[in-house]
Design an enzyme around this catalytic site. Structure first.
Site, PDB file in Angstrom:
ATOM      1  N   ASN A 141       0.818  -1.211   0.000  1.00 12.75           N
ATOM      2  CA  ASN A 141       0.000   0.000   0.000  1.00 12.75           C
ATOM      3  C   ASN A 141       0.852   1.261   0.000  1.00 12.75           C
ATOM      4  O   ASN A 141       1.885   1.315   0.655  1.00 12.75           O
ATOM      5  CB  ASN A 141      -0.916  -0.030   1.235  1.00 12.75           C
ATOM      6  CG  ASN A 141      -1.809   1.174   1.300  1.00 12.75           C
ATOM      7  OD1 ASN A 141      -1.403   2.216   1.798  1.00 12.75           O
ATOM      8  ND2 ASN A 141      -2.999   1.061   0.774  1.00 12.75           N
ATOM      9  N   PHE A 205      -0.084  -6.114  -8.378  1.00 11.42           N
ATOM     10  CA  PHE A 205      -0.526  -7.504  -8.505  1.00 11.42           C
ATOM     11  C   PHE A 205       0.460  -8.540  -7.946  1.00 11.42           C
ATOM     12  O   PHE A 205       0.072  -9.475  -7.238  1.00 11.42           O
ATOM     13  CB  PHE A 205      -0.802  -7.786  -9.989  1.00 11.42           C
ATOM     14  CG  PHE A 205      -1.177  -9.196 -10.313  1.00 11.42           C
ATOM     15  CD1 PHE A 205      -2.428  -9.695  -9.967  1.00 11.42           C
ATOM     16  CD2 PHE A 205      -0.290 -10.047 -10.970  1.00 11.42           C
ATOM     17  CE1 PHE A 205      -2.792 -11.001 -10.278  1.00 11.42           C
ATOM     18  CE2 PHE A 205      -0.640 -11.356 -11.285  1.00 11.42           C
ATOM     19  CZ  PHE A 205      -1.895 -11.826 -10.935  1.00 11.42           C
ATOM     20  N   GLY A 220      -8.195  -2.990 -10.384  1.00 10.79           N
ATOM     21  CA  GLY A 220      -7.185  -3.562 -11.264  1.00 10.79           C
ATOM     22  C   GLY A 220      -7.224  -2.907 -12.632  1.00 10.79           C
ATOM     23  O   GLY A 220      -8.163  -2.180 -12.962  1.00 10.79           O
ATOM     24  N   GLU A 267     -10.042  -1.161   5.927  1.00 13.57           N
ATOM     25  CA  GLU A 267      -8.622  -0.858   6.149  1.00 13.57           C
ATOM     26  C   GLU A 267      -8.086  -1.416   7.469  1.00 13.57           C
ATOM     27  O   GLU A 267      -7.274  -0.786   8.143  1.00 13.57           O
ATOM     28  CB  GLU A 267      -8.372   0.661   6.020  1.00 13.57           C
ATOM     29  CG  GLU A 267      -8.766   1.189   4.631  1.00 13.57           C
ATOM     30  CD  GLU A 267      -8.286   2.610   4.303  1.00 13.57           C
ATOM     31  OE1 GLU A 267      -7.474   3.159   5.058  1.00 13.57           O
ATOM     32  OE2 GLU A 267      -8.745   3.151   3.273  1.00 13.57           O
ATOM     33  N   GLY A 268      -8.566  -2.594   7.820  1.00  5.42           N
ATOM     34  CA  GLY A 268      -8.030  -3.268   8.999  1.00  5.42           C
ATOM     35  C   GLY A 268      -8.521  -2.729  10.321  1.00  5.42           C
ATOM     36  O   GLY A 268      -8.096  -3.193  11.379  1.00  5.42           O
ATOM     37  N   GLY A 271     -11.436  -5.552  11.819  1.00  3.37           N
ATOM     38  CA  GLY A 271     -11.123  -6.962  11.975  1.00  3.37           C
ATOM     39  C   GLY A 271     -10.263  -7.413  10.816  1.00  3.37           C
ATOM     40  O   GLY A 271      -9.759  -6.593  10.043  1.00  3.37           O
ATOM     41  N   TYR A 479      -5.363   9.776 -12.821  1.00  3.88           N
ATOM     42  CA  TYR A 479      -4.199   9.275 -12.074  1.00  3.88           C
ATOM     43  C   TYR A 479      -3.025  10.199 -12.371  1.00  3.88           C
ATOM     44  O   TYR A 479      -2.543  10.242 -13.511  1.00  3.88           O
ATOM     45  CB  TYR A 479      -3.919   7.853 -12.544  1.00  3.88           C
ATOM     46  CG  TYR A 479      -2.994   7.037 -11.674  1.00  3.88           C
ATOM     47  CD1 TYR A 479      -3.490   5.997 -10.893  1.00  3.88           C
ATOM     48  CD2 TYR A 479      -1.610   7.272 -11.657  1.00  3.88           C
ATOM     49  CE1 TYR A 479      -2.651   5.223 -10.110  1.00  3.88           C
ATOM     50  CE2 TYR A 479      -0.770   6.503 -10.867  1.00  3.88           C
ATOM     51  CZ  TYR A 479      -1.290   5.475 -10.097  1.00  3.88           C
ATOM     52  OH  TYR A 479      -0.459   4.701  -9.327  1.00  3.88           O
TER      53      TYR A 479
END
Lengths: 583, 583
Positions: A141, A205, A220, A267-268, A271, A479
């Site tokens: 990330n 990937f 993706g 994002e964690g 859990g 982007y």
């Protein structure tokens, strides 16, 4: 036990893989020219591994004793190496620190669960002993999702890579239930045995996992055909501090609030996603990428939009703006068919069609399917592109893209070695706003790098490029890539200034903080602008309900009262002040 | 001020519109035959309006005084009529009670907000004075979403129909920002001015609102082309007790947990959706519905699935099983082209192709687009259907479907007038499970209506039909319709017994509690099975965070500790015991 390798601790990719300068001889001359590098100087190279500074690990003996009741010794790691490779992700801020050996955010322990029970027991023990748990996928990330927010409590990095099996495949319904720790190539290899693909190919990937994709709402390269990851999730299992959230394998439902969507993008913080049932697809028989050259960015955008309108969007479109087009050409081997094709087109069409190299834009387009379908797509899309003035550079020109598509992240390390900062920011907006947003955000970026700030800082020559990919009926993603010479001693300040300017321009121009990179640390100051104060409250409420002890990846998705003060902090002691006028 | 009419207080549709028996002379003979009606008896007709029993309204003077500070008198209604028409939705349980004048769940007051400020101020005042607020769209829900759960506090029905404007249309990006109280026909009329359509046509289209669709995760007949309502929402605004949740108009994002999805499906428990920005579409040039006859249900399902595989799903497919096919034919005017076509096919093909009327299945299929596209779709789909043994009954046969497609809900009132209960349950599952689920759930329904229970109750002849619509890559929805003679004095028990059996069979056979009708009261006992205990906790956590005073539609989405006891309650005093063996 199959285990994917860890990326190099100080940069992108496997230890033995780097940027191959001899294969890309044009890149560095291009970079020097556009960035005004007159004299080469090298940035601090990465320090030696031995010189990396870690704080002493916080150890919680009773927690460790409990872990050892059900985990083997090889699942519980506290070596210096394990701590270092799990320290941060691969954001620019992360690389900057790791190259300098600043690993104070390292976790205190690394665990390798092998099944849901391991995860469940770990989180229970963490609750009981007030230990922080941070799920770790591939560590790829770049939004700062692994920033350590808690220096008081013991922090455990839960590395999911051993949970890598495809558990069940329903070939009739095209669904696959998959453990969340599987890496991209491993997953595709397993699905290939059934003639299937997930169709999710982010730039990361090779180094990212299913669970990471879901937790960050990844996209993706072929999202135009297969959707973003959130469109692919049919059901999932997430271990939370209050138990396992599990949903049913059904295509659609009206069962109240869709709790799949509480796990996706979490994002964690709530859990650990241990398993997901995903939509999968028969593998395409054939696949071909063509390059096209457009007269300018605007006509390329119009052409993509027309494909959307005509419902004939290829499985990938990537339209580079003029600067990104120039970079792409500089990146190619001089012998590549793309370079030859472009140069041929330039010569032939320069006068006839009015191609102007400073405005021309390269669009990569991938077609997939049976031979007949591929030909039909190519004809239909090609006809639209031609109407907007494009020239087909042929399938050969797409081959070098296909062969190097996962190499781009290496460029950043190569440039940092040479005293150059480069990074990306991405967003999405509706079609009617793409050009205004493009102009505003590239100008904001250039201005923040180039201009003299109110603090009297002088700037440097900026390079800013943009590509458009990930199209939808209502809009597309934008982007941005930027680079500049580092100003010694102010490298981090330069980065933060540029990053802040571009993110603020997204928000000021009706776009979102990120289309597929997540909130993490880098984008957290803009979360309230994006989803509203009540939206942030709602996220906090879920967190309070499912993680009452705040043991899951604390600090994420919760903007601080002084967002930019937190944001400018690059370690517990170091804060980089950003001039207030950069908005 | 445009105001959509209220439906009749005791049944479906406008006051002056009912089931036209002379247009459908075949229906009643068919119903009598299949249900074993030997002697016609009439059920209790609806009581007179004057006989409807309401409890005295709870009035909270200070709350009312506050409302009057910013609302006009015509926005604040406490008449008997207003209370009665806002009492329940149109579920069978609701109709059963209203026909008998049992309106004890009536709200104490009805408010007509005209803008977001009205909604915000109402909810603030409700918080301050502990008053319950229940958002009301068209009142068409059949899952018990409007069941009154609180008899202690004052309950306000917030009727959204005056918030009906299309606020902004971005024709380039195909998005429209729309007030949530707009009804289907009104919305489509406004969008038609831009050449656009939302493409959402549920059976309730004439009598339901955008906000209601979103709050219940509705699906329209053409969902195969345009998606379910949750697929169409780009951004929204929801007024909650802690403020306004608002999201950005962007196609996709990675901004953490997607808070749009906290509002979608929230069934009024978190706040009031006041505005949504939706994906809209250019109106199709042409539109044509064909009927097809398949040899049996299985081959029809295979044909739909093959269209999904070949990515050529028409904008609507509706495959009836043999019983539903027979009902469809009985429903048509004898002069209809469908009846003629079927009868022609039956005669010609009976021996040649082996069509057997007891197994043959009607599939309605709608094609849309330009003349060329429509022809292409028709050819492509027709070729697939033929491979699976289907006969094209022509476009004429689809016309009667098109002209009567919103009439089906009227049949229920017609049958109830004649002592017959009829209702529906629907779900979704993956392709590999469709036939097993179909067999299990229709058998469970038939058994629960027909069989003698452990309590010694004897049953009656059941009629059960099914259709498949709403297809996805991974599966489809299954829609069951059932009917039976009422057993006097046990009408409600009969219904609950059948409903419980079919819902339980969905859960036992890996399906979901509802595909597009919502949880409401009817499906609440199965919510924990469907989304897991932690899923229910997560929903409760959001509720606690956004509605700390529990003033928004309390009781919904929160299963009780004794779910079936609550579920069997049809009023504060009356509980219908359901035998425990009906699972």
């Amino acid at each position: 036990m199959y285990t994917a390798k860890h990326m190099k601790w100080w940069g992108w990719g496997d230890e033995e893989v780097g940027f191959n300068t001899s294969a890309h001889p044009g890149l560095w001359p291009y970079a020097k020219a556009v960035l005004g590098v007159e004299e080469e100087h090298l940035d601090t190279p990465p320090v030696s591994f031995e010189a990396v500074q870690l704080r002493d690990a916080i150890h919680h003996d009773r927690f460790l004793a409990e872990l050892r009741l059900w985990m083997r010794a090889d699942q519980i790691c506290d070596s210096r190496y394990e701590r270092v490779v799990h320290t941060y992700g691969k954001g620019l801020r992360d690389l900057f620190r790791m190259r300098r050996g600043m690993a104070e955010g390292a976790p205190d322990l690394v665990l390798y669960p092998e099944n849901e029970h391991d995860v469940l027991m770990t989180i229970r023990a963490a609750m009981d002993h007030d230990v922080v748990v941070v799920p770790f996928g591939g560590g790829s990330n770049i939004a700062g999702c692994l920033e350590r927010a808690d220096t008081r409590r013991m922090v455990v990095s839960l590395d999911m890579r051993r949970m890598r099996r495809v558990l069940a495949v329903d070939t009739e319904s095209c669904t696959a239930s998959i453990e969340a720790g599987v890496f991209g190539p491993d997953l595709e290899e397993q699905l290939q045995g059934y003639g299937l693909t997930l169709g999710h190919f982010p730039d990361s990937f090779l180094h990212s996992t299913l669970g990471g994709w879901i937790a960050t709402r990844s996209a993706g390269m072929q999202s135009d055909k297969y959707g973003k990851i959130e469109d692919m999730v049919i059901a999932l299992r997430m271990v939370t501090p209050v138990g396992v959230l599990a949903t049913r394998i059904v295509p659609k439902s009206s069962n109240g609030i869709d709790v799949n969507h509480l796990c996706i993008g979490s994002e964690g913080t709530l859990g650990v996603i241990t398993e997901a049932t995903m939509r999968v697809h028969p593998r395409a028989e054939l696949r071909r990428t063509h390059g096209y050259l457009f007269l300018d960015f605007e006509s390329g955008i119009e052409a993509i939009h027309e494909c959307v309108r005509k419902e004939c969007v290829p499985s990938m479109v990537r339209l580079n703006d003029p600067d990104k087009t120039a970079l792409s050409l500089a990146f190619k081997p001089p012998s590549s068919r793309l370079s030859q094709a472009v140069s041929g087109v330039m010569k032939s069409y320069l006068r006839v069609k009015g191609f102007d190299f400073t405005r021309a834009c390269l669009m990569l387009t991938t077609f997939e399917g049976s031979k007949a379908n591929l030909a039909r797509q190519h004809n239909q899309v090609g006809a639209i592109y031609r109407r907007f003035g494009a020239v087909d550079l042929g399938a050969g020109s797409g081959k070098s893209f296909e062969s190097t598509k996962y190499d781009f992240p290496h460029i950043r390390d190569f440039l940092m070695d040479r005293g150059i900062t480069s990074d990306v920011s991405e967003t999405s907006t509706v079609w009617s706003n793409i050009i205004p947003l493009y102009r505003a955000s590239t100008a904001a970026l250039r201005g923040a790098i180039l201009n003299v700030g109110s603090d009297g800082e002088s700037g440097v020559e900026p390079w800013v490029g943009c590509h458009i990919s990930h199209t939808y009926q209502s809009g597309a993603s934008l982007y941005l890539t930027f680079a500049c010479r580092q100003q010694l001693g102010r490298e981090m300040n330069q980065y933060l200034r540029a990053k802040r300017a571009v993110q603020q321009s997204f928000i000021d121009h009706r776009a979102t903080l990120s289309h597929h990179h997540a909130v993490g640390t880098e984008h957290l100051p803009w979360l309230t602008d994006d989803i509203s104060h009540v939206g942030v409250m709602a996220v906090a409420a879920i967190k309070a309900g499912l993680d009452p002890g705040n043991v899951m990846n604390p600090g994420r998705l919760q903007p601080s009262a002084k967002p930019f003060e937190e944001w400018s902090r690059i370690g517990s002691d170091a804060v980089c002040p950003i001039p207030a006028d950069v908005r």
